[in-house]
Write an enzyme that holds these catalytic residues in place. Structure first.
Site, PDB file in Angstrom:
ATOM      1  N   LYS A 172     -35.835  56.280 -19.247  1.00 35.38           N
ATOM      2  CA  LYS A 172     -35.022  56.994 -20.236  1.00 35.38           C
ATOM      3  C   LYS A 172     -33.569  56.882 -19.802  1.00 35.38           C
ATOM      4  CE  LYS A 172     -35.889  59.636 -23.374  1.00 35.38           C
ATOM      5  NZ  LYS A 172     -36.080  59.145 -24.771  1.00 35.38           N
ATOM      6  N   HIS A 302     -44.903  57.370 -29.292  1.00 35.21           N
ATOM      7  CA  HIS A 302     -43.802  58.173 -28.770  1.00 35.21           C
ATOM      8  C   HIS A 302     -44.335  59.496 -28.221  1.00 35.21           C
ATOM      9  CE1 HIS A 302     -40.673  61.304 -29.996  1.00 35.21           C
ATOM     10  NE2 HIS A 302     -40.014  60.598 -29.109  1.00 35.21           N
TER      11      HIS A 302
HETATM   12 MG    MG Z   1     -37.400  56.878 -27.742  1.00 34.74          MG
END
Ligand code: MG
Length: 399
Positions: A172, A302
């Site tokens: 991330k 997701h």
């Molecule tokens: Mg994403």
């Protein structure tokens, strides 16, 4: 077997250490636990995002739910579809998904069948997950977190892969300048050359930055499985994709049925990251995947801080959807607890599809009460503002 009641209980469950991303910081998860009760006393469990707006939406949905048979989850979808034309915000997709989930759990329990049987059966017993790696603030109580550079991100990646057996990795990003984050991507790629690797800056980059960084990846011979939402919007993504031969994935710009046609026409993405909540449940997700399959788009999944009920739903869905081939995302290893009696554990980077009737999980009422108390005390933790970075403006793009 008719539904006679629906209720919702919101909970807060903290993370081991605060997670950082392009919109700020996440300290935990707020979830709404939905219970539908049948006339025979069967309780079906669902889960979605928590918060007062969600509680209100579930109250709005109540008249559509009461009196329906548990097997009429298709009728439920049509009722919602008719009501939500032009009134999407009254009962948002994430709420429709949570209620459908509770129907399927109740239907499975009523008929003694796991949810995957109601979806046509399972094609696999184990669902593969990726190591979801975040830059984190340090949590002084647990003495964890603090990853802020390439060396500490690599150490965290090694720790997660060793502990849980992951064989795919996602970083991330969108926290530091992309050339700084690229050092972490390089380090992971060098350490795990055979693991599929993703990088997700959550649309923090401009189109030109995205193209420049994608070129850096190619010059360094870093073979990403996909670059996830480098920039925002179908148009921006299509411009990046036209300029670089790296697959692009999204859970941001193509998240609703009416975005499929323009997204496909513009070749904005190669991989759609499905999400039972965003897409309005199992049936709507199936429709989306059928379109994706027709146009040869890849499908992943997701995650946005699901607890055990939603995680079970994701496993049943993935098990019954063989076209969903990419390792899926989860925040599960960052959350300190759950509200189900037997929290999931990873087996060689996978989770096992539950075999009990319905979703195959049970509520831990003591934990539900404990974390509901935290929600009542603190309110929902879905705000992402980062007090340690007050000048950070999460207007997109920031790089
Ligand atoms: Mg994403």
């Amino acid at each position: 077997m008719k539904i006679v009641d629906i209720k919702v209980t919101c909970v807060n469950v903290p993370f081991e250490a605060p997670l950082r991303w392009s919109l700020g910081v996440e300290t935990g998860t707020s979830r709404a636990i939905i219970e539908v009760t049948t006339e025979d006393g069967i309780v079906g469990l669902g889960e979605t995002y928590g918060g007062s707006a969600i509680e209100h939406a579930i109250a709005t949905a109540r008249p559509f739910v009461i009196g329906l048979d548990v097997m009429d989850f298709g009728v439920l979808l049509h009722r919602f579809a008719a009501f939500c034309i032009g009134y999407e915000t009254a009962i948002p997709a994430v709420v429709r998904a949570g209620i459908e989930m509770a129907f399927l759990d109740a239907a499975g329990k009523a008929h003694g069948l796991p949810v995957y049987r109601l979806l046509g059966g399972k094609t696999r017993d184990l669902i593969q997950f990726g190591a979801y790696v975040f830059y984190r603030y340090r949590d002084d109580k647990s003495s964890t977190g603090g990853e802020s550079d390439a060396a500490s991100i690599l150490a965290r990646t090694k720790e997660l892969c060793a502990r849980h057996g992951f064989t795919a990795v996602k970083l991330k990003g969108g926290v530091y300048a992309p050339m700084e984050e690229l050092k972490a991507i390089e380090a992971i790629a060098a350490e795990f050359p055979n693991y599929p690797l993703r990088w997700d800056p959550n649309a923090a980059w401009s189109v030109e930055t995205s193209i420049r960084i994608a070129n850096q990846l190619m010059w360094r011979k870093i073979d990403l499985e996909y670059l996830e939402d480098p920039t925002s919007g179908l148009e921006g993504m299509s411009q990046v994709r036209a300029a670089v031969p790296i697959p692009l994935a999204t859970n941001m710009c193509l998240v609703a049925y009416d975005q499929l046609a323009p997204g496909i026409r513009m070749h904005s993405v190669d991989v759609i990251l499905s999400d039972l909540h965003f897409w309005g449940g199992f049936q709507q997700s199936r429709k989306m995947i059928a379109v994706a399959e027709a146009f040869n788009l890849g499908i992943g999944m997701h995650s946005d801080r699901e607890l055990g009920i939603s995680t079970a739903a994701m496993l049943h869905f993935a098990a019954s959807t063989p076209y969903l081939a990419h390792a899926i995302d989860s925040h599960y290893h960052d959350q300190i607890d759950d509200v189900i009696t037997s929290p999931f554990v990873y087996e060689d980077g996978c989770m096992r599809v539950p075999e009990g009737p319905g979703l195959g999980v049970e509520l831990d009422r003591d934990k539900l009460e404990k974390y509901h108390g935290d929600y009542l005390r603190d309110g929902a933790v879905n705000e992402f503002y980062d007090p340690r970075r007050p000048s950070w403006v999460p207007a997109l793009p920031v790089f």
